[in-house]
Design a protein around this motif. Structure first.
Motif, PDB file in Angstrom:
ATOM      1  N   MET A  65      47.728  30.240   0.761  1.00 41.81           N
ATOM      2  CA  MET A  65      46.500  29.621   0.472  1.00 41.81           C
ATOM      3  C   MET A  65      46.342  28.288   1.180  1.00 41.81           C
ATOM      4  N   HIS A  66      46.939  27.831   2.185  1.00 37.69           N
ATOM      5  CA  HIS A  66      46.970  26.574   2.760  1.00 37.69           C
ATOM      6  C   HIS A  66      45.449  25.913   2.833  1.00 37.69           C
ATOM      7  N   GLU A  67      44.552  26.837   3.096  1.00 33.38           N
ATOM      8  CA  GLU A  67      43.340  26.191   3.338  1.00 33.38           C
ATOM      9  C   GLU A  67      42.538  25.708   1.955  1.00 33.38           C
ATOM     10  N   LEU A  68      42.908  26.424   0.982  1.00 37.00           N
ATOM     11  CA  LEU A  68      42.589  26.061  -0.378  1.00 37.00           C
ATOM     12  C   LEU A  68      43.251  24.853  -0.848  1.00 37.00           C
ATOM     13  N   ARG A  69      44.590  24.649  -0.702  1.00 37.95           N
ATOM     14  CA  ARG A  69      45.223  23.389  -0.833  1.00 37.95           C
ATOM     15  C   ARG A  69      44.805  22.116  -0.025  1.00 37.95           C
ATOM     16  N   SER A  70      44.453  22.329   1.020  1.00 41.78           N
ATOM     17  CA  SER A  70      43.943  21.344   1.957  1.00 41.78           C
ATOM     18  C   SER A  70      42.686  20.459   1.512  1.00 41.78           C
ATOM     19  N   LEU A  71      41.843  21.388   0.538  1.00 39.91           N
ATOM     20  CA  LEU A  71      40.676  20.949   0.119  1.00 39.91           C
ATOM     21  C   LEU A  71      41.028  19.641  -0.950  1.00 39.91           C
ATOM     22  N   GLU A  88      25.990  22.153   3.370  1.00 39.59           N
ATOM     23  CA  GLU A  88      26.271  23.368   4.390  1.00 39.59           C
ATOM     24  C   GLU A  88      26.328  22.537   5.862  1.00 39.59           C
ATOM     25  N   ASP A  89      25.270  22.016   5.959  1.00 36.78           N
ATOM     26  CA  ASP A  89      25.179  21.321   7.489  1.00 36.78           C
ATOM     27  C   ASP A  89      26.544  20.550   7.943  1.00 36.78           C
ATOM     28  N   VAL A  90      27.108  19.806   6.861  1.00 34.88           N
ATOM     29  CA  VAL A  90      28.272  18.756   6.918  1.00 34.88           C
ATOM     30  C   VAL A  90      29.395  19.894   7.324  1.00 34.88           C
ATOM     31  N   ILE A  91      29.547  20.865   6.144  1.00 36.36           N
ATOM     32  CA  ILE A  91      30.473  21.917   6.633  1.00 36.36           C
ATOM     33  C   ILE A  91      30.702  22.571   7.985  1.00 36.36           C
ATOM     34  N   LYS A  92      29.578  22.993   8.299  1.00 35.02           N
ATOM     35  CA  LYS A  92      29.495  23.431   9.786  1.00 35.02           C
ATOM     36  C   LYS A  92      29.835  22.385  10.847  1.00 35.02           C
ATOM     37  N   MET A  93      29.518  21.312  10.675  1.00 39.92           N
ATOM     38  CA  MET A  93      29.684  20.083  11.877  1.00 39.92           C
ATOM     39  C   MET A  93      31.142  20.011  11.918  1.00 39.92           C
ATOM     40  N   GLY A  94      31.637  19.977  10.545  1.00 45.60           N
ATOM     41  CA  GLY A  94      33.360  19.885  10.346  1.00 45.60           C
ATOM     42  C   GLY A  94      34.106  20.840  11.162  1.00 45.60           C
ATOM     43  N   ILE A  95      33.462  22.341  10.965  1.00 42.45           N
ATOM     44  CA  ILE A  95      34.072  23.130  11.725  1.00 42.45           C
ATOM     45  C   ILE A  95      34.084  23.323  13.176  1.00 42.45           C
ATOM     46  N   THR A  96      32.964  22.686  13.543  1.00 41.15           N
ATOM     47  CA  THR A  96      32.534  22.900  15.290  1.00 41.15           C
ATOM     48  C   THR A  96      32.789  21.489  16.087  1.00 41.15           C
ATOM     49  N   CYS A  97      32.809  20.457  15.493  1.00 46.26           N
ATOM     50  CA  CYS A  97      32.938  19.284  16.261  1.00 46.26           C
ATOM     51  C   CYS A  97      34.395  18.942  16.922  1.00 46.26           C
ATOM     52  N   PHE A 112      37.390  23.486   5.531  1.00 45.06           N
ATOM     53  CA  PHE A 112      35.736  23.515   5.785  1.00 45.06           C
ATOM     54  C   PHE A 112      35.532  25.093   5.845  1.00 45.06           C
ATOM     55  N   ARG A 113      36.124  26.080   6.460  1.00 39.36           N
ATOM     56  CA  ARG A 113      35.742  27.541   6.449  1.00 39.36           C
ATOM     57  C   ARG A 113      35.913  27.939   4.986  1.00 39.36           C
ATOM     58  N   PHE A 114      37.189  27.551   4.292  1.00 37.81           N
ATOM     59  CA  PHE A 114      37.336  28.162   2.902  1.00 37.81           C
ATOM     60  C   PHE A 114      36.190  27.500   2.057  1.00 37.81           C
ATOM     61  N   MET A 115      35.763  26.318   2.026  1.00 31.65           N
ATOM     62  CA  MET A 115      34.615  25.819   1.330  1.00 31.65           C
ATOM     63  C   MET A 115      33.346  26.481   1.686  1.00 31.65           C
ATOM     64  N   LEU A 116      33.089  26.853   2.874  1.00 34.18           N
ATOM     65  CA  LEU A 116      31.969  27.433   3.174  1.00 34.18           C
ATOM     66  C   LEU A 116      31.703  28.987   2.599  1.00 34.18           C
ATOM     67  N   THR A 117      32.950  29.541   2.457  1.00 31.47           N
ATOM     68  CA  THR A 117      32.756  30.897   2.115  1.00 31.47           C
ATOM     69  C   THR A 117      33.286  31.107   0.498  1.00 31.47           C
ATOM     70  N   ASN A 118      33.873  29.942   0.170  1.00 27.49           N
ATOM     71  CA  ASN A 118      34.280  30.147  -1.572  1.00 27.49           C
ATOM     72  C   ASN A 118      33.814  28.836  -2.296  1.00 27.49           C
ATOM     73  N   PRO A 119      32.420  28.641  -2.369  1.00 34.28           N
ATOM     74  CA  PRO A 119      31.729  27.623  -3.097  1.00 34.28           C
ATOM     75  C   PRO A 119      32.431  27.216  -4.517  1.00 34.28           C
ATOM     76  N   GLN A 120      32.767  28.216  -5.242  1.00 33.26           N
ATOM     77  CA  GLN A 120      32.835  28.125  -6.480  1.00 33.26           C
ATOM     78  C   GLN A 120      34.633  28.280  -6.933  1.00 33.26           C
ATOM     79  N   PHE A 121      35.380  28.344  -5.826  1.00 35.61           N
ATOM     80  CA  PHE A 121      36.893  28.282  -6.018  1.00 35.61           C
ATOM     81  C   PHE A 121      37.313  26.914  -6.267  1.00 35.61           C
ATOM     82  N   PRO A 122      38.414  26.822  -7.022  1.00 35.34           N
ATOM     83  CA  PRO A 122      39.136  27.721  -7.768  1.00 35.34           C
ATOM     84  C   PRO A 122      38.702  27.951  -8.963  1.00 35.34           C
TER      85      PRO A 122
END
Length: 122
Positions: free
Chosen positions: A14-20, A54-63, A91-101
């Motif tokens: 779960m590297h993406e989660l830990r990166s948060l 959400e717009d900041v997350i999407k910008m982080g994914i695409t910039c 950012f992708r993890f945050m977008l798809t898992n707003p209430q995790f962990p």
């Protein structure tokens, strides 16, 4: 002796989660110990993070890499090659898992073939 940077093939589960955790400015627990020395389990303790808009997350994914480094690195010229990809994964993890962990730690054990798998519940 010779000094050289360490490199690891596996970055753990779960590297993406830990990166948060690294996106949390000033958090005292940004670098927790993830290996339980008694059980040998890889443990991800619960932590709180503020979900970005959400717009900041999407910008982080695409910039571009250059833009991510400019916005989120204190030393852009020193970051490892995977820095921007790791941020995009977070950012992708945050977008798809707003209430995790959740309230319980996530625990993993190393399987005989070297993969991290969820630890059996006791």
């Amino acid at each position: 002796g010779t000094f050289f940077p360490a490199a690891f093939e596996s970055r753990g589960p779960m590297h993406e989660l830990r990166s948060l955790r690294f996106l949390r400015c000033g958090a005292p627990d940004r670098y927790p110990n993830v290996i339980d020395s008694k059980s040998g389990c890889f443990v991800i303790q619960p932590f709180q993070y503020e979900r970005f808009a959400e717009d900041v997350i999407k910008m982080g994914i695409t910039c571009s890499d250059a833009r991510l480094l400019q916005m989120l690195s204190t030393s852009p010229h020193c970051e490892p090659p995977e820095f921007c990809d790791d941020l995009r994964g977070a950012f992708r993890f945050m977008l798809t898992n707003p209430q995790f962990p959740g309230p319980e730690p996530l625990q993993f054990v190393c399987s005989p073939d070297g993969e991290w798998v969820p630890a059996p519940k006791h």
